[in-house]
Scaffold this motif. Sequence first.
Motif, PDB file in Angstrom:
ATOM      1  N   ILE A  50       5.527   7.421  -5.843  1.00  0.00           N
ATOM      2  CA  ILE A  50       5.048   6.397  -4.909  1.00  0.00           C
ATOM      3  C   ILE A  50       5.920   6.365  -3.658  1.00  0.00           C
ATOM      4  N   GLN A  51       5.276   6.141  -2.517  1.00  0.00           N
ATOM      5  CA  GLN A  51       5.981   5.965  -1.248  1.00  0.00           C
ATOM      6  C   GLN A  51       5.320   4.806  -0.518  1.00  0.00           C
ATOM      7  N   PRO A  52       5.956   3.628  -0.519  1.00  0.00           N
ATOM      8  CA  PRO A  52       5.328   2.444   0.076  1.00  0.00           C
ATOM      9  C   PRO A  52       5.165   2.562   1.587  1.00  0.00           C
ATOM     10  N   ILE A  53       4.128   1.905   2.102  1.00  0.00           N
ATOM     11  CA  ILE A  53       3.935   1.761   3.539  1.00  0.00           C
ATOM     12  C   ILE A  53       4.637   0.478   3.973  1.00  0.00           C
ATOM     13  N   SER A  54       5.535   0.597   4.904  1.00  0.00           N
ATOM     14  CA  SER A  54       6.309  -0.548   5.381  1.00  0.00           C
ATOM     15  C   SER A  54       5.570  -1.260   6.504  1.00  0.00           C
ATOM     16  N   GLY A  55       5.925  -2.528   6.699  1.00  0.00           N
ATOM     17  CA  GLY A  55       5.362  -3.292   7.800  1.00  0.00           C
ATOM     18  C   GLY A  55       5.789  -2.793   9.162  1.00  0.00           C
ATOM     19  N   LEU A 103       1.872  10.199   6.166  1.00  0.00           N
ATOM     20  CA  LEU A 103       0.941   9.686   7.177  1.00  0.00           C
ATOM     21  C   LEU A 103      -0.285   9.087   6.501  1.00  0.00           C
ATOM     22  N   MET A 104      -0.707   7.921   6.959  1.00  0.00           N
ATOM     23  CA  MET A 104      -2.039   7.400   6.676  1.00  0.00           C
ATOM     24  C   MET A 104      -2.646   6.999   8.012  1.00  0.00           C
ATOM     25  N   GLN A 105      -3.767   7.618   8.340  1.00  0.00           N
ATOM     26  CA  GLN A 105      -4.430   7.362   9.623  1.00  0.00           C
ATOM     27  C   GLN A 105      -5.897   7.079   9.374  1.00  0.00           C
ATOM     28  N   ARG A 143       3.533  -7.365  10.171  1.00  0.00           N
ATOM     29  CA  ARG A 143       4.914  -6.870  10.214  1.00  0.00           C
ATOM     30  C   ARG A 143       5.640  -7.134   8.891  1.00  0.00           C
ATOM     31  N   ASP A 144       5.085  -8.014   8.067  1.00  0.00           N
ATOM     32  CA  ASP A 144       5.689  -8.300   6.766  1.00  0.00           C
ATOM     33  C   ASP A 144       5.302  -7.280   5.704  1.00  0.00           C
ATOM     34  N   GLY A 145       4.274  -6.470   5.963  1.00  0.00           N
ATOM     35  CA  GLY A 145       3.893  -5.474   4.980  1.00  0.00           C
ATOM     36  C   GLY A 145       2.436  -5.091   5.087  1.00  0.00           C
ATOM     37  N   VAL A 146       2.073  -4.049   4.325  1.00  0.00           N
ATOM     38  CA  VAL A 146       0.709  -3.524   4.295  1.00  0.00           C
ATOM     39  C   VAL A 146       0.245  -3.515   2.838  1.00  0.00           C
ATOM     40  N   SER A 147      -0.960  -4.019   2.577  1.00  0.00           N
ATOM     41  CA  SER A 147      -1.479  -4.045   1.213  1.00  0.00           C
ATOM     42  C   SER A 147      -2.865  -3.424   1.174  1.00  0.00           C
ATOM     43  N   ALA A 198       0.844  -1.185   0.000  1.00  0.00           N
ATOM     44  CA  ALA A 198       0.000   0.000   0.000  1.00  0.00           C
ATOM     45  C   ALA A 198       0.886   1.245   0.000  1.00  0.00           C
ATOM     46  N   LEU A 199       0.299   2.365  -0.434  1.00  0.00           N
ATOM     47  CA  LEU A 199       1.080   3.582  -0.651  1.00  0.00           C
ATOM     48  C   LEU A 199       0.537   4.748   0.176  1.00  0.00           C
ATOM     49  N   TYR A 200       1.464   5.569   0.674  1.00  0.00           N
ATOM     50  CA  TYR A 200       1.064   6.837   1.273  1.00  0.00           C
ATOM     51  C   TYR A 200       0.678   7.846   0.189  1.00  0.00           C
TER      52      TYR A 200
END
Length: 433
Positions: free
Chosen positions: A278-283, A381-383, A143-147, A72-74
């Motif tokens: 693009i800026q990926p969201i890390s786990g 930020l994604m909240q 913790r492995d990632g966000v999709s 997933a992306l910010y």
Amino acid sequence: MSERAEVFEITQIGPESTRGTAVPATRRLIGTSIRPSIQTEVQTYRAKGVRVGSVGVLNKEWVEADIEQDPALYSGETTYLIGGLLGPPSISNPSSGVYLGEWDPLTFTGLNPKTYTVESGSWIRAGEFPYGLVTGLEMTGTRDGVSLSGTMIGQEYSDNITLTAGTAEVQTLTASGTVSGGTYTLQFMGETTSSLAYNANTATIQAALDALVNVASGDITVGGGTLPGTPATFTFGGQYASADVPLIVVNGASLTGSTPAYTMTQTTAGAALTEIAIQPISGKDWDFYIDDTGAGVGTTKLTRVFEWSWGITGMYGPVWPGNTSEPSWAAHVDLAPDTSFSFTVEADSTGMAELADLRAGTKRFVRIKCTGPTLGASTYLMQFDFCVHLTGISEFKDQDGVYAVTYEGEIQYDKTWGKWISWDLRNETSAIS
């Protein structure tokens, strides 16, 4: 003929001014895929006294599409997706180059979702559909990632279109000195043409380029006049469309005359469509909070949550009136969406405390907060805040050696809070346009 390779398939979108009226898809998505599926409803008929059917009528045709961001992306591609589900956000500009999009969708009135013309394909073959409407989004984090994934519907699909292009590269071949005879060659990306007469016309030059193994028909279009008197132009398309390509190399050692030379120059640099950074969201970027009130959401962080997911699906549906001017569905209607939520937590005193709220039917307020790298004077930020009614609990299980349990629930409206969800996204996107 080149095969239509999956690896080169791209997605482009264009925000529509009028829903269902196609526009150029001038935004290329590089972190999101929208994969269309053509849907049809055909009624077949069997003549009386005949064993099998003899005629069929197409009654409905539309598009359903799967949306996928993994990770997933910010960044702005997510702004476009949320805007397609909940409508354009309220955007503020807290500091230079930093924009905060906020969504607080109403519960009792219709929303105003943004729709898109969607193009997908490659230079080999592509298609498009208008009225691309996001009907649902789902998000999962470990913790492995966000999709992030979702669904979209659209009107009738048009095949074999030309993808909206950026700026085409143009190179120009000109003569200097006096060129009166001899030959020359052109070399493009390591491949060299056969020898060309000094005064070869554009058709001959075109044929020589098309014979190269790295050039297909439409990749380079030769125009202009006949050398040496009139410069020749080389316009790049096909697989080189909207690309800043290397300069064609001219070997004119065999030209004759008075200091004869042919020189290639770049007269227009190729440029791609607008690509949203693009800026990926890390786990390792997310935190999980659960609290007693909407006003207090974001206070109590659970430190042993291993996985979470939420989903909002079926937000809109198509309207199918009888109307010969409408080849597909004509408009959309708001529906009561299906919502889902779950989280897996260590079955310690903190995790098992949620069982009492499940039994009592007590509403809980969840915040999933993803904080990314530096963005100007702030951070990405994604909240996502929402009210949850817990509806179920799983069997106890081994979660990487930890004794854990999963709670399930639905996203609901809370009268005191006055909301069901609230979504904030801080990135570099100033508008959906």
